[in-house]
Design a protein around this motif. Structure first.
Motif, short mmCIF file in Angstrom:
data_model
loop_
_atom_site.label_atom_id
_atom_site.label_comp_id
_atom_site.label_asym_id
_atom_site.label_seq_id
_atom_site.Cartn_x
_atom_site.Cartn_y
_atom_site.Cartn_z
N GLU A 1 1.06 -1.26 0.15
CA GLU A 1 -0.48 -0.40 0.20
C GLU A 1 0.79 1.65 0.32
OE1 GLU A 1 -3.09 2.52 2.87
OE2 GLU A 1 -3.30 0.08 2.10
N ILE B 1 -6.40 0.50 -7.11
CA ILE B 1 -7.16 0.52 -6.26
C ILE B 1 -8.85 0.96 -6.39
CG2 ILE B 1 -7.95 2.94 -4.82
CD1 ILE B 1 -5.37 3.81 -5.00
N GLN C 1 -10.96 -2.23 -6.18
CA GLN C 1 -11.58 -2.64 -4.69
C GLN C 1 -12.62 -2.11 -4.24
OE1 GLN C 1 -8.59 -2.56 -2.24
NE2 GLN C 1 -7.25 -3.76 -3.04
N CYS C 2 -13.18 -1.40 -5.24
CA CYS C 2 -14.57 0.05 -5.05
C CYS C 2 -15.97 -0.97 -5.42
CB CYS C 2 -14.21 1.20 -5.76
SG CYS C 2 -12.66 2.45 -5.92
N PRO D 1 -11.44 -5.87 -11.98
CA PRO D 1 -10.43 -6.35 -10.97
C PRO D 1 -9.94 -6.42 -12.20
CG PRO D 1 -12.75 -8.26 -12.42
CD PRO D 1 -13.17 -6.39 -12.17
N ALA E 1 -5.87 -4.11 1.24
CA ALA E 1 -7.61 -4.26 0.69
C ALA E 1 -7.33 -2.73 0.73
CB ALA E 1 -8.13 -3.98 2.19
N ASP F 1 -9.30 3.76 1.94
CA ASP F 1 -10.67 4.24 1.63
C ASP F 1 -9.36 5.87 0.89
OD1 ASP F 1 -12.32 2.52 1.72
OD2 ASP F 1 -13.47 3.69 3.16
N ARG G 1 -8.49 7.00 -1.97
CA ARG G 1 -9.12 7.00 -3.56
C ARG G 1 -9.70 8.67 -3.79
NH1 ARG G 1 -14.77 4.21 -1.82
NH2 ARG G 1 -13.82 1.95 -2.15
#
Length: 145
Positions: free
Chosen positions: A30, A62, A65-66, A71, A84, A87, A90
């Motif tokens: 990340e 990113i 995963q929204c 994918p 994960a 937030d 974003r």
């Protein structure tokens, strides 16, 4: 730089970024995505194509995963599991995509010189819409789109 299609991982720089992610420790992935986006947003002058391609790839990870995100299914994307994402990545990804589409961006200039430029810009717009469904993209004045 080799580019074979408009997808976020369909160029050499993004494929190399995916490989780097795979080689990075799970708890540092990340941070690598975040640093890539920050570097793009903080580019003061001209944004070079390699940095732009990496930012698009990071934003696509990113967005995947929204809700409504696609994918990453290409063999050129990361093979190892990703965390994960927080937030707060974003809006940073949206800001980076806006920078990639800006006037002082080599990646945007290169795509705008091709017949696939409008299709590429629409693909970036779709990523942006998934990342920030309530916001509108900045007005594009570079190519009459």
């Amino acid at each position: 730089m080799g580019t074979w299609d408009i997808g976020p991982f369909e160029n050499d720089m993004a494929a190399d970024f995916a490989y780097t992610l795979d080689e990075t420790a799970q708890d540092k992935r990340e941070g690598l995505v975040r640093a890539t986006l920050i570097r793009t947003v903080q580019a003061l002058d001209y944004l070079e194509s390699p940095e732009g391609a990496e930012a698009v790839a990071a934003a696509a990870l990113i967005a995947a995963q929204c809700p409504g995100g696609e994918p990453i299914s290409t063999s050129f994307g990361p093979e190892k599991a990703l965390p994960a994402f927080a937030d707060d990545l974003r809006p940073l990804a949206v800001e980076a995509l806006d920078r990639v589409l800006a006037e002082e961006s080599e990646l945007a200039e290169l795509w705008d010189e091709t017949p696939s430029g409008p299709k590429w810009r629409r693909s970036i717009g779709r990523l942006r819409a998934v990342l920030a469904p309530e916001s509108r993209p900045p007005e594009d004045t570079s190519s009459g789109l």
